[in-house]
Design an enzyme around this catalytic site. Structure first.
Site, PDB file in Angstrom:
ATOM      1  N   ASP A  89       0.871  -1.170   0.000  1.00 43.58           N
ATOM      2  CA  ASP A  89       0.000   0.000   0.000  1.00 43.58           C
ATOM      3  C   ASP A  89       0.912   1.225   0.000  1.00 43.58           C
ATOM      4  OD1 ASP A  89      -2.212   1.586   0.005  1.00 43.58           O
ATOM      5  OD2 ASP A  89      -3.114   0.768   1.820  1.00 43.58           O
ATOM      6  N   ASP A 124      -3.916   6.975  -3.581  1.00 45.32           N
ATOM      7  CA  ASP A 124      -5.305   7.401  -3.743  1.00 45.32           C
ATOM      8  C   ASP A 124      -5.807   8.059  -2.460  1.00 45.32           C
ATOM      9  OD1 ASP A 124      -5.039   4.361  -3.074  1.00 45.32           O
ATOM     10  OD2 ASP A 124      -6.971   4.926  -2.223  1.00 45.32           O
ATOM     11  N   CYS A 281     -13.557 -24.755  17.299  1.00 48.51           N
ATOM     12  CA  CYS A 281     -12.667 -24.711  16.136  1.00 48.51           C
ATOM     13  C   CYS A 281     -11.649 -25.823  16.328  1.00 48.51           C
ATOM     14  CB  CYS A 281     -11.974 -23.348  16.091  1.00 48.51           C
ATOM     15  SG  CYS A 281     -10.562 -23.228  14.969  1.00 48.51           S
ATOM     16  N   CYS A 283      -8.456 -25.807  14.734  1.00 46.19           N
ATOM     17  CA  CYS A 283      -7.135 -25.422  14.241  1.00 46.19           C
ATOM     18  C   CYS A 283      -6.096 -25.855  15.292  1.00 46.19           C
ATOM     19  CB  CYS A 283      -7.075 -23.915  13.985  1.00 46.19           C
ATOM     20  SG  CYS A 283      -6.798 -22.910  15.445  1.00 46.19           S
TER      21      CYS A 283
HETATM   22  N1  GUN Z   1      -6.650   0.401   2.855  1.00 48.29           N
HETATM   23  C1  GUN Z   1      -7.946   0.366   3.219  1.00 48.29           C
HETATM   24  N2  GUN Z   1      -8.694   1.152   2.431  1.00 48.29           N
HETATM   25  C2  GUN Z   1      -7.859   1.699   1.541  1.00 48.29           C
HETATM   26  C3  GUN Z   1      -8.040   2.606   0.442  1.00 48.29           C
HETATM   27  O1  GUN Z   1      -9.143   3.073   0.149  1.00 48.29           O
HETATM   28  N3  GUN Z   1      -6.929   2.930  -0.286  1.00 48.29           N
HETATM   29  C4  GUN Z   1      -5.693   2.435   0.018  1.00 48.29           C
HETATM   30  N4  GUN Z   1      -4.658   2.767  -0.754  1.00 48.29           N
HETATM   31  N5  GUN Z   1      -5.506   1.596   1.052  1.00 48.29           N
HETATM   32  C5  GUN Z   1      -6.571   1.237   1.792  1.00 48.29           C
HETATM   33 ZN    ZN Z   2      -8.885 -22.165  16.125  1.00 51.10          ZN
END
Ligand code: GUN
Ligand code: ZN
Length: 648
Positions: A89, A124, A281, A283
């Site tokens: 990101d 963004d 669960c 796991c």
């Molecule tokens: N992580 C969660 N939502 C978003 C988003 O709208 N844009 C970006 N770049 N990362 C995110």
């Molecule tokens: Zn578990």
């Protein structure tokens, strides 16, 4: 990058995704990993066991001198000690939390390229829900400007970096649409749908669903869709049903920090669970620890183990969803999941408004029977499609009637008294009207439903009325008779009428929309063991169609394909391939998407189609994997699984 559909159900799909020679299967989940291992609740070696794609944050790396040096010198894969696919990101999240950040949009693109990221993200602007429309518009304009700049930079510099082009627009559906249309014009590799986190956190699932659909409708079908920031397994199946391919989860770790235990239907607090004898669960974590043992561990250890459990259930849910897609039971799976919370059910109910669109992607036949799980099932694509395809049949004289729900299905195999060319339409609480002669076809016999409440039974009244009006116009009032009981059929018996051949003719009308057997004499063979319809032969005894047992679709032989080609006008039920593919396809090889020049736009997945060249000469016949719209968009993967070529 390669992205190919392997299996599908609803708008959901199991795909092969190949990035930089690394192959993965979607839908999948990208665990969010912190670039600083000290801040990572679960060691990367554990993540590696479950995930083959992770997401981290390039802005955090960029802002930390130490991390940045390692990443610039050794690359992001070495920094994380993860050699499969790494997505990053851009700092947009920090932007949404702190209001401003300390990097220019193209500076962070350059940085993601420099540290060897597989898929980077533009900077963004995640506009929160419910802001003024003017603000949402301004933000979107800026995001679009940055998107164009990023693509331009990549082209100019010859970057190898793949890019996420995030869809924004806040809670304004027209802005989401605009965002999707504009972003589609740019050559992004993956399209994330952004800024849904605040909606997810406040259980505004209905709005998330509308945002997904209103973005997805205008995005290319041949690119993966990532639902940014959705890490809760209870929402996965609904999002997959709507065509989302990728998810990221910080939830596994954030929830663990908060002492919360994820399940596929919601979140529990470990504190409230400590008196349980066992975890619900199996796991490895839940097998090893009793709830009170886990609760009493020291904080760090407890957090790590909780995060591990959370990650296990997250992947388990994805695996179950993939199996449901392969089995053709994704709708049933979603209908089960959405009953975990009324807000989820509310979100699911909205799909009714979009079913015309969704139906285009839903396979015409499935391995699993259609299960009625509640009133929402009445609006599923299988039902909508049946109601539309009813108009494909050529009606002469019609009797409309009821049948007791006690009569076993298929009716046509249990009420043997009918031998007539009258079309008997049986009122049905789910499918509206079922023509007696075609009722062995999926899903008309391949469905299970409880005895419905009276009010549920009446929901189709309007449809029936409208259909009869349509019929009146087609064949005239005098040819329609509304009768009450099927006992009346005894008078419809005529010894020398070949009802088998007549049925096949009707079944083909329903399957293709054309009267394939008009003027063709056929002989119908039933199975000696089961008595079921098996084969359709021509006058010389050559095979034209086999009747597939699980769904009663008519599967053409080579002769059958020729008949389809003669009787169905171009371009209906056709996939057109280029010269290059022609010699291979004629010999019965599969049709790959890159050879397609045209296709019948109305094709749904898994129909029986014919393959032709640009002069409409018949080359082959088979089952299409892509629908008519996707045929034009995809450049890789299987498009038609060929049964036979004409030179074979
Ligand atoms: N992580 C969660 N939502 C978003 C988003 O709208 N844009 C970006 N770049 N990362 C995110
Ligand atoms: Zn578990």
């Amino acid at each position: 990058m390669r992205f190919e559909i392997k299996y599908r159900d609803g708008m959901g799909r199991v795909c092969l995704l190949e990035i930089n020679n690394k192959k993965i299967e979607t839908p999948t989940i990208m665990p969010v990993v912190h670039p600083n291992p000290k801040k990572q609740s679960v060691p990367i070696d554990f993540i590696k066991k479950l995930a083959d794609i992770v997401i981290t944050n390039s802005y955090i790396i960029y802002k930390n001198k130490f991390l940045r040096e390692i990443a610039e010198k050794l690359g992001v894969h070495k920094l994380l000690n993860f050699d499969k696919i790494v997505v990053t990101d851009s700092g947009s999240y920090q932007l949404s939390v702190y209001g401003k950040i300390d990097v220019e949009p193209n500076e962070i693109i350059e940085f993601q390229e420099r540290i060897g990221v597989d898929v980077g993200t533009i900077l963004d602007i995640p506009t929160p829900p419910d802001v003024d429309k003017e603000k949402a518009e301004r933000d979107l304009e800026e995001t679009l400007r940055r998107a164009k700049e990023a693509i331009k930079l990549r082209e100019e510099r010859g970057y190898r970096l793949l890019l996420n082009g995030t869809i924004q627009g806040s809670t304004y559906l027209d802005l989401r649409k605009k965002s999707a249309i504009e972003m589609s014009k740019l050559n992004f590799d993956i399209y994330p749908i952004g800024a849904v986190v605040p909606l997810m956190e406040s259980y505004r699932f209905r709005e998330v669903v509308e945002i997904i659909i209103n973005s997805k409708m205008y995005l290319p079908n041949n690119k993966p869709i990532h639902l940014f920031g959705c890490g809760h397994p209870m929402f996965f199946s609904l999002a997959v049903l709507l065509g989302c391919d990728l998810f990221d989860s910080a939830a596994y770790s954030l929830y663990a920090k908060d002492g919360r235990y994820l399940t596929e239907t919601g979140t529990l607090h470990l504190e409230e669970m400590k008196d349980l004898k066992e975890f619900p669960c199996s796991c490895p974590v839940c097998l090893e620890y009793k709830p009170n043992e886990l609760y009493n561990l020291d904080e760090k250890e407890r957090e790590r183990l909780l995060a591990e459990h959370n990650l296990y259930v997250t992947f388990e849910e994805i695996n179950k969803i993939k199996e449901a897609i392969k089995e053709g039971s994704l709708w049933e799976f979603v209908e089960k999941r959405v009953r975990a919370h009324p807000k989820l059910l509310e979100a699911y109910r909205i799909l009714k408004n979009y079913m015309e669109y969704i139906e285009k992607f839903d396979p015409v036949t499935k391995k699993s029977a259609f299960f009625y799980t509640g009133i929402e099932s009445l609006y599923r694509p299988e039902v909508l499609r049946h109601k539309k395809r009813l108009k494909r049949i050529k009606y002469n004289k019609v009797y409309i009637t009821n049948i007791s729900s006690k009569v076993e299905r298929p009716y046509s195999e249990h009420i043997n008294i009918v031998k007539t060319d009258v079309d008997i339409l049986i009122k049905h609480p789910i499918f509206g009207l079922i023509p007696y002669y075609i009722d062995t076809i999926y899903p008309l016999s391949q469905h299970e439903a409880p005895e419905l409440y009276d009010f549920e039974k009446n929901i189709n009244d309007r449809f029936i009325e409208e259909f009869i009006n349509w019929l009146r116009k087609k064949i005239g009032e005098e040819n329609i008779l509304d009768i009450r009981s099927y006992n009346y059929y005894t008078s419809l018996f005529s010894e020398d009428f070949d009802s088998n051949a007549y049925r096949i003719r009707k079944m083909l009308q329903y399957q293709y929309g054309y009267d394939i057997l008009e003027g063709v004499n056929v002989r119908v063979i039933r199975s000696k063991n089961t008595g079921r319809l098996r084969k359709v032969l021509n006058e010389n005894g050559d095979l034209l169609f086999s009747i597939r047992s699980h769904d009663n679709f008519l599967i053409p032989s080579k002769l059958g394909a020729k008949l389809l080609w003669e009787k169905i006008p171009f371009p209906k039920y056709r996939v057109v391939v280029n010269k290059e593919a022609e010699p291979f396809v004629k010999k019965g090889r599969n049709v790959f998407a890159k050879f397609i020049v045209d296709a019948d736009e109305e094709l749904r997945p898994y129909e029986e189609v014919i393959v032709v060249n640009e002069n409409d000469e018949l080359l082959a016949y088979g089952t299409n994997i892509l629908n008519g719209v996707e045929m034009r968009e995809f450049n890789n993967g299987l498009a038609v699984k060929v049964r036979g070529g004409i030179y074979e």
